[in-house]
Design a protein around this motif. Structure first.
Motif, PDB file in Angstrom:
ATOM      1  N   PRO A 131       6.098   8.314  -8.463  1.00  0.00           N
ATOM      2  CA  PRO A 131       5.387   7.084  -8.103  1.00  0.00           C
ATOM      3  C   PRO A 131       6.237   6.182  -7.200  1.00  0.00           C
ATOM      4  CG  PRO A 131       5.098   7.550 -10.432  1.00  0.00           C
ATOM      5  CD  PRO A 131       6.124   8.522  -9.929  1.00  0.00           C
ATOM      6  N   ILE A 132       5.568   5.515  -6.257  1.00  0.00           N
ATOM      7  CA  ILE A 132       6.234   4.691  -5.267  1.00  0.00           C
ATOM      8  C   ILE A 132       5.914   3.214  -5.500  1.00  0.00           C
ATOM      9  CG2 ILE A 132       6.547   4.238  -2.797  1.00  0.00           C
ATOM     10  CD1 ILE A 132       7.392   7.027  -3.586  1.00  0.00           C
ATOM     11  N   ILE A 133       6.937   2.367  -5.460  1.00  0.00           N
ATOM     12  CA  ILE A 133       6.726   0.918  -5.469  1.00  0.00           C
ATOM     13  C   ILE A 133       7.055   0.406  -4.071  1.00  0.00           C
ATOM     14  CG2 ILE A 133       7.377  -1.306  -6.457  1.00  0.00           C
ATOM     15  CD1 ILE A 133       8.251   0.220  -8.994  1.00  0.00           C
ATOM     16  N   VAL A 134       6.022  -0.116  -3.372  1.00  0.00           N
ATOM     17  CA  VAL A 134       6.190  -0.611  -2.010  1.00  0.00           C
ATOM     18  C   VAL A 134       6.303  -2.128  -2.062  1.00  0.00           C
ATOM     19  CG1 VAL A 134       5.234  -0.639   0.317  1.00  0.00           C
ATOM     20  CG2 VAL A 134       4.752   1.293  -1.200  1.00  0.00           C
ATOM     21  N   VAL A 135       7.413  -2.654  -1.554  1.00  0.00           N
ATOM     22  CA  VAL A 135       7.697  -4.088  -1.657  1.00  0.00           C
ATOM     23  C   VAL A 135       7.606  -4.749  -0.277  1.00  0.00           C
ATOM     24  CG1 VAL A 135       9.352  -5.829  -2.430  1.00  0.00           C
ATOM     25  CG2 VAL A 135       9.236  -3.605  -3.598  1.00  0.00           C
ATOM     26  N   PRO A 136       6.731  -5.747  -0.109  1.00  0.00           N
ATOM     27  CA  PRO A 136       6.628  -6.449   1.178  1.00  0.00           C
ATOM     28  C   PRO A 136       7.934  -7.174   1.511  1.00  0.00           C
ATOM     29  CG  PRO A 136       4.760  -6.954  -0.240  1.00  0.00           C
ATOM     30  CD  PRO A 136       5.766  -6.253  -1.096  1.00  0.00           C
ATOM     31  N   TYR A 137       8.214  -7.289   2.788  1.00  0.00           N
ATOM     32  CA  TYR A 137       9.470  -7.928   3.194  1.00  0.00           C
ATOM     33  C   TYR A 137       9.490  -9.410   2.822  1.00  0.00           C
ATOM     34  CZ  TYR A 137       7.779 -10.637   7.214  1.00  0.00           C
ATOM     35  OH  TYR A 137       7.160 -11.553   8.015  1.00  0.00           O
ATOM     36  N   THR A 138       8.308  -9.987   2.509  1.00  0.00           N
ATOM     37  CA  THR A 138       8.219 -11.399   2.141  1.00  0.00           C
ATOM     38  C   THR A 138       8.340 -11.629   0.634  1.00  0.00           C
ATOM     39  OG1 THR A 138       5.817 -11.145   2.113  1.00  0.00           O
ATOM     40  CG2 THR A 138       6.802 -12.032   4.129  1.00  0.00           C
ATOM     41  N   TYR A 139       8.585 -10.568  -0.125  1.00  0.00           N
ATOM     42  CA  TYR A 139       8.632 -10.690  -1.595  1.00  0.00           C
ATOM     43  C   TYR A 139       9.677 -11.703  -2.043  1.00  0.00           C
ATOM     44  CZ  TYR A 139       9.868  -9.525  -6.420  1.00  0.00           C
ATOM     45  OH  TYR A 139      10.167  -9.589  -7.761  1.00  0.00           O
ATOM     46  N   ARG A 140       9.284 -12.497  -3.035  1.00  0.00           N
ATOM     47  CA  ARG A 140      10.200 -13.426  -3.694  1.00  0.00           C
ATOM     48  C   ARG A 140      10.210 -13.114  -5.186  1.00  0.00           C
ATOM     49  NH1 ARG A 140      11.257 -13.559   0.709  1.00  0.00           N
ATOM     50  NH2 ARG A 140      11.437 -15.282   2.183  1.00  0.00           N
ATOM     51  N   MET A 141      11.368 -13.165  -5.791  1.00  0.00           N
ATOM     52  CA  MET A 141      11.503 -12.784  -7.194  1.00  0.00           C
ATOM     53  C   MET A 141      10.690 -13.694  -8.108  1.00  0.00           C
ATOM     54  SD  MET A 141      15.585 -11.866  -7.346  1.00  0.00           S
ATOM     55  CE  MET A 141      15.543 -11.379  -9.082  1.00  0.00           C
ATOM     56  N   LYS A 142       9.987 -13.053  -9.042  1.00  0.00           N
ATOM     57  CA  LYS A 142       9.265 -13.779 -10.082  1.00  0.00           C
ATOM     58  C   LYS A 142       9.035 -12.820 -11.243  1.00  0.00           C
ATOM     59  CE  LYS A 142       4.458 -12.930  -8.653  1.00  0.00           C
ATOM     60  NZ  LYS A 142       3.161 -13.571  -8.352  1.00  0.00           N
ATOM     61  N   PRO A 143       8.819 -13.340 -12.455  1.00  0.00           N
ATOM     62  CA  PRO A 143       8.607 -12.459 -13.605  1.00  0.00           C
ATOM     63  C   PRO A 143       7.423 -11.517 -13.407  1.00  0.00           C
ATOM     64  CG  PRO A 143       9.013 -14.704 -14.333  1.00  0.00           C
ATOM     65  CD  PRO A 143       8.842 -14.765 -12.838  1.00  0.00           C
ATOM     66  N   ILE A 144       7.563 -10.293 -13.887  1.00  0.00           N
ATOM     67  CA  ILE A 144       6.474  -9.322 -13.858  1.00  0.00           C
ATOM     68  C   ILE A 144       5.655  -9.519 -15.132  1.00  0.00           C
ATOM     69  CG2 ILE A 144       5.885  -6.870 -13.821  1.00  0.00           C
ATOM     70  CD1 ILE A 144       8.635  -6.404 -12.461  1.00  0.00           C
ATOM     71  N   ASN A 145       4.457 -10.108 -15.002  1.00  0.00           N
ATOM     72  CA  ASN A 145       3.650 -10.409 -16.192  1.00  0.00           C
ATOM     73  C   ASN A 145       2.165 -10.113 -16.037  1.00  0.00           C
ATOM     74  OD1 ASN A 145       2.828 -12.548 -14.550  1.00  0.00           O
ATOM     75  ND2 ASN A 145       4.258 -13.992 -15.490  1.00  0.00           N
TER      76      ASN A 145
END
Length: 269
Positions: A131-145
């Motif tokens: 499985p692949i997790i694709v992260v946008p270049y604009t991502y900002r850290m926040k809790p995964i909920n």
């Protein structure tokens, strides 16, 4: 303990995927492997041995500098660099060798799926068994909920357990979204509600939306992502370009499509 292989090319854009991985590991027991591919081939000799060693040192220094900005502690982590002509093949091979549960990779610029076409990320989506997790270049850290799971409902009973297993790592809720052009015709809505009754729970909710066939699934998703602001969008894909183009490209998608801050987890159908 889950294993997450995190790719980087040392660019500023690749920092987004690394930040996501750090957030991931801060919420659940996880082993991270930071991985970089150099497409310049080096022969096995003493000079090149030192070059390879320097590459690994550079990778570790780069990753630790990002950890410092997040103020998160470094947990169990490895740092690997390899030389290979084909980046995506090298990533897939090492993920399998290391028994990675997920591969984390960033997009190359704005408009996440527009930027995927022809990139390493798109090749991984259409070929990787992991499985692949694709992260946008604009991502900002926040809790995964909260996970937004975009489903065609065809294999809900098979797919949902995988989504629930991933969500359980973070005690996250799941919002299932289904888009259908026939939603307001006949007994379709009633049938969808019966499906929801069978699978919904305190952590799993269902949302059925009318699909406008003039727009891609991408455009519909963008609206709901901005409304509920999920931590991750989850999809299951058939690994071929026809599926990719049918779901994410249309005459009205164009360049504004899906320029969000939300990572996407892609499972293989």
């Amino acid at each position: 303990m889950k294993k997450l292989l995190v790719t980087t090319d040392f660019s500023n854009i690749s920092r987004a995927g690394i930040r996501f991985a750090i957030q991931f590991a801060s919420q659940t027991p996880c082993e991270l492997l930071f991985y970089s591919v150099n497409t310049k081939q080096l022969e096995d000799n003493i000079d090149n041995y030192y070059k390879k060693t320097t590459q690994t040192y550079k990778l570790k220094k780069f990753i630790l500098s990002i950890y410092k900005t997040t103020k998160k502690e470094v947990g169990k982590a490895e740092f690997v660099t390899e030389n290979h002509n084909h980046v995506e093949k090298a990533i897939i091979a090492y993920a399998q060798k290391w028994n990675a549960d997920y591969i984390c990779i960033n997009t190359s610029g704005p408009g996440i799926f527009n930027q995927l076409i022809g990139t390493t990320a798109s090749k991984l989506i259409t070929t990787s068994p992991t499985p692949i997790i694709v992260v946008p270049y604009t991502y900002r850290m926040k809790p995964i909920n909260l996970l937004l799971y975009a489903s065609d409902l065809a294999k809900l009973g098979v797919e949902l357990p995988f989504v629930k297993k991933f969500a359980a790592l973070f005690a996250a809720a799941i919002a299932v979204y289904h888009y259908d052009e026939l939603l307001d015709q006949g007994d379709f809505k009633e049938d969808f509600n019966k499906i929801a009754q069978n699978y919904k729970s305190d952590k799993v909710s269902f949302n059925f939306k009318k699909l406008n066939i003039e727009y891609s699934l991408l455009n519909h998703l963008e609206i709901d992502i901005r409304t509920i602001r999920p931590s991750i969008v989850v999809m299951f894909t058939k690994q071929n370009r026809d599926w990719f183009e049918r779901h994410f490209l249309s005459s009205k998608t164009k360049e504004f499509g899906f320029d969000t801050h939300t990572p996407i987890l892609v499972f293989r159908k």
